[in-house]
Write an enzyme that holds these catalytic residues in place. Structure first.
Site, PDB file in Angstrom:
ATOM      1  N   CYS A   1     -13.381  -3.290  10.783  1.00  0.00           N
ATOM      2  CA  CYS A   1     -12.719  -4.266   9.909  1.00  0.00           C
ATOM      3  C   CYS A   1     -11.671  -5.044  10.696  1.00  0.00           C
ATOM      4  CB  CYS A   1     -12.012  -3.580   8.742  1.00  0.00           C
ATOM      5  SG  CYS A   1     -13.011  -2.408   7.832  1.00  0.00           S
TER       6      CYS A   1
ATOM      7  N   ASP B   1      -0.146   5.859 -23.596  1.00  0.00           N
ATOM      8  CA  ASP B   1      -0.517   4.561 -24.142  1.00  0.00           C
ATOM      9  C   ASP B   1      -2.039   4.592 -24.291  1.00  0.00           C
ATOM     10  OD1 ASP B   1      -0.549   1.758 -24.675  1.00  0.00           O
ATOM     11  OD2 ASP B   1      -1.196   1.465 -22.608  1.00  0.00           O
TER      12      ASP B   1
ATOM     13  N   ASP C   1       0.361   1.598 -19.003  1.00  0.00           N
ATOM     14  CA  ASP C   1      -0.037   0.636 -17.980  1.00  0.00           C
ATOM     15  C   ASP C   1       0.431  -0.775 -18.263  1.00  0.00           C
ATOM     16  OD1 ASP C   1      -1.773   0.067 -20.112  1.00  0.00           O
ATOM     17  OD2 ASP C   1      -3.159  -0.892 -18.717  1.00  0.00           O
TER      18      ASP C   1
END
Lengths: 60, 726
Positions: free
Chosen positions: B45, B442, B619
């Protein structure tokens, strides 16, 4: 009294190591340790500017 | 083509403008940018990216940093080179790192330099000390003591200031922390040794003072490196907040400007796939908006002229022309930030266990030393001897083991969590996580996956499935993306492809009209199931897709585990009652629906007031205040920027097992910290009487301190093994 020579020598050697480390730190050589470990695997495909690549070792 | 392209600037221009905004001038006409490229992982990479970027015109330097997964690019021209496009061509997604975070953290290099100096000094002084201990004659001893003093003084000044500064700051505020007894011990050890050297005494503790600094700096540096690694990993996640926006000027021109430049009343263009940068009022256009990060609502809502759009809402299907109703400082996002600052007081009052221990430890040790001084003086009358013994007590009790005991456990625990894909912001978060008794989840994006999942698919034949996937590829709506993934991508010779915002995509193929989208629009008949997507050929349904917000993998198992471990688990969501109750029934949990961000934080504050210790897992932007108000908080990697930065823990995996695993590791770490504290106390119980009796020589002090340090470090490393590994 040989340690009059040996101790300064030992201290100077230690100091040289310390200075070398601080220099390496300052010049950013500890910024990317993971990268330094794998960069050795990258093949040099482009010849450096000054010296032409040896024949037979060029790929494109 | 997609209708939005006609009015918006080409996406190429937009990206260049965004790069320009994110870059910084570095002198000599050059600009520099740091890009976060999360997918860099190997030498290949690095080579591909650097080679491709350096061959671009105007680029003067491109350097990949594998540790931080970043690329630094410098160029010399007015317009940025096509860096993002080049990276995309190589298969890497990238986004700009924040300019204000560009500056490297100076704390790390300061600690590393201090550590190097202390290490150099410790080794050399120890070398001289060993010669003295093995019986050097008086003259040699005197020279060696002076040499040691010469090395120790600058080391204390340079490496010791890390501790002195922190101790002084605590003292000035009338508090005490672990650095206070450390500083007192080191300074008195040095002062006594210097006095002994001047008066030709036999014992000097220079080695003890400097070795102590060296050991403690190792702990500090590892702690710092751990936190830095976690922080850069969290920052490397995809950026969600808008950095700039396309402004439509009075004469119809489109310019890309930073968010801070937006004023109420300006007209903005929000293309499909962009987030609204500020609160706005829709003037024209039709689209769907995903507000799940703002309110927790899982279903997208239809947006048309006259509707209001909150900052952070994601525009899904068509371009919108809007009028800004707030500037960035007054937007919904900024309001959340203010609520979070208000809520922050809770956790910041928490004092970490090392400082609490120091609160007890320092007075006990200092009083013991004082009592020793008075005792010896009144008994023997020799003041010099009394001072020597009292200082030996201070040196032997200097909390080397204590100072190392806690950070070493935290570093080992953080390493273990890191390997499991969980980032920890700091050690204190681990301590707090071990104390919780209640867990609030949540719903949208936390218990469920952030993207909708295709739950059922009925297609009449393979051709229909192919057409559906090919059509879906022309939209960025989450439903369409999920359908496009069902088939390998093939290009079909569609004619007149058009996206009908808020409805679906339509195109002609071999003379027939295909429509993929909401059933009411595609088949012309009301269907009842609002969430279903159908594919029709000339009005006849040939494929049907159903979606659902899917539970995260292991959500059920994770909740079971947490309940089994005796925690109170509840759901607190901003979504509508029906989906919340559905999920609550599936998981068998108590739940509250339609809770506003402020009420979430208030609810947590009430539980805290009644003695509860709450872990909040969330989140969205709407969870931000709750994350701050909770005793400790966790967020998935897909969370909004604000949520991720507020959370103490961020987990990168999809599965929810990360929550019980993190708690398990935190509890194990707490156990080891307590063991280490016990070891340190045991060490003192043995060593202090010897010191008070006056039998401690520098040799004994060095052995005792190194021995106890190695013991606590070895104990801390036990966390790497043990059961419960993923």
């Amino acid at each position: 009294m040989s340690f009059f020579f040996l101790i300064p020598i030992a201290l100077l050697m230690g100091l040289a190591g310390l200075v070398a480390f601080l220099w390496a730190l300052k010049s950013g050589q500890y910024e990317d340790l993971d990268g330094a470990a794998v960069r050795i695997l990258i093949e040099d495909e482009t010849p450096t500017r000054d010296e032409p690549a040896p024949p037979g070792n060029t790929r494109s | 083509m997609v209708s939005g392209m006609l009015t918006a600037r080409s996406p190429l221009d937009l990206k260049a403008a965004e790069l320009d905004l994110a870059s910084a001038a570095v002198g000599a006409g050059e600009r520099q940018i740091e890009l976060v490229v999360p997918e860099i992982h190997c030498a290949g990479c690095i080579a591909r990216i650097e080679r491709a970027l350096t061959t671009l015109p105007d680029v003067t330097e491109a350097r990949v940093n594998l540790s931080t997964r970043r690329v630094r690019v410098r160029w010399r021209s007015a317009t940025p080179p096509p860096v993002l496009e080049t990276l995309a061509g190589l298969g890497f997604s990238a986004h700009a790192a924040d300019v204000d975070r560009l500056a490297a953290d100076p704390a790390r290099s300061e600690l590393l330099r201090a550590l190097a100096v202390a290490g150099f000094a410790a080794i050399n002084i120890m070398l001289l000390s060993v010669s003295v201990w093995s019986g050097a004659d008086v003259e040699t001893r005197q020279i060696f003591h002076w040499l040691s003093a010469l090395i120790a003084l600058p080391t204390l000044v340079y490496s010791g200031r890390v501790f002195f500064r922190s101790a002084w700051q605590a003292l000035r505020r009338g508090r005490t922390n672990m650095d206070v007894p450390i500083s007192i011990g080191v300074i008195t050890a040095f002062a006594l040794s210097l006095y002994e050297t001047i008066t030709h005494g036999p014992h000097a503790y220079f080695d003890a003072a400097v070795t102590l600094l060296f050991f403690l700096l190792i702990g500090r540096t590892l702690d710092q490196l751990m936190r830095e690694r976690a922080r850069s990993a969290v920052q490397g996640l995809a950026r969600l907040a808008a950095r700039g926006a396309t402004i439509i000027t009075a004469d119809g021109e489109h310019i890309y400007r930073p968010i801070a430049a937006i004023r109420p009343g300006m007209r903005l263009l929000i293309a499909a796939g962009e987030r609204a940068p500020v609160n706005a009022h829709v003037l024209s256009g039709a689209s769907d908006a995903d507000v799940s990060l703002l309110t927790g609502e899982s279903a997208s809502i239809k947006i048309g002229p006259g509707d209001d759009l909150f900052a952070g809402a994601l525009n899904l299907s068509g371009p919108l022309t809007v009028e800004a109703t707030s500037s960035a400082e007054d937007s919904f996002l900024a309001e959340m930030m203010r609520m979070m600052e208000a809520a922050e007081a809770g956790p910041s009052l928490y004092r970490c266990i090392a400082d609490r221990a120091a609160l007890l430890y320092a007075p006990v040790v200092h009083l013991t030393a004082l009592a020793t001084l008075i005792g010896w003086w009144s008994l023997g009358g020799d003041f010099h001897h009394a001072v020597t013994v009292a200082v030996a007590v201070l040196i032997i009790t200097c909390p080397c083991a204590l100072g190392l005991a806690v950070p070493m456990v935290h570093v080992a625990a953080a390493r273990r969590l890191f390997a499991q894909g969980i980032m920890v912001k700091d050690g204190a978060a681990l301590e707090r996580l071990a104390e919780i008794d209640t867990i609030l989840f949540d719903k949208t994006g936390t218990l469920t996956l952030p993207e909708p999942v295709l739950v059922s698919r009925h297609v009449s034949d393979a051709k229909a499935s192919q057409i559906a996937a090919a059509l879906a590829a022309h939209s960025i709506h989450p439903y369409a993306r999920a359908i496009a993934r069902t088939e390998p991508r093939v290009a079909l010779p569609f004619e007149t492809i058009k996206e009908q915002a808020g409805a679906g995509v339509q195109a002609r193929l071999d003379g027939a009209l295909y429509r993929l989208g909401r059933s009411a629009w595609a088949s012309g008949a009301a269907d009842g199931d609002e969430d279903a997507v159908v594919l029709t050929r000339d009005g006849a349904v040939i494929a049907r897709f159903a979606f659902n917000a899917a539970l995260r993998p292991d959500a059920g198992a994770a909740i079971q585990q947490l309940k089994f471990d005796g925690y109170t688990v509840e759901i607190i969501s901003g979504d509508h009652v029906a989906p919340v109750e559905n999920l609550a029934r599936t998981l068998d949990l108590a739940a509250q629906a339609r809770v506003t961000p402020g009420d979430k934080a208030d609810y947590i504050a009430r539980r805290t007031a009644s003695g509860g210790k709450v872990l909040m897992v969330g989140d969205g932007l709407n969870d931000g205040p709750a994350l701050m108000a909770a005793h400790v908080s966790m967020a998935p990697a897909s969370a909004a920027d604000v949520g991720r930065n507020a959370a103490d823990f961020v987990f990168l995996r999809e599965g929810l097992m990360a929550v019980p695993e993190a708690i398990h590791t935190a509890r194990r770490a707490a156990q080891l910290v307590h063991q280490n504290m016990g070891l340190a106390i045991l060490y003192n119980i043995i060593a202090v009487p010897i010191a008070i009796a006056g039998y401690v020589t520098p040799l004994i002090a060095a052995i005792a301190m190194s021995g106890s340090s190695i013991l606590v470090v070895a104990n801390a490393l036990r966390i790497g093994g043990g059961k419960g590994a993923a």
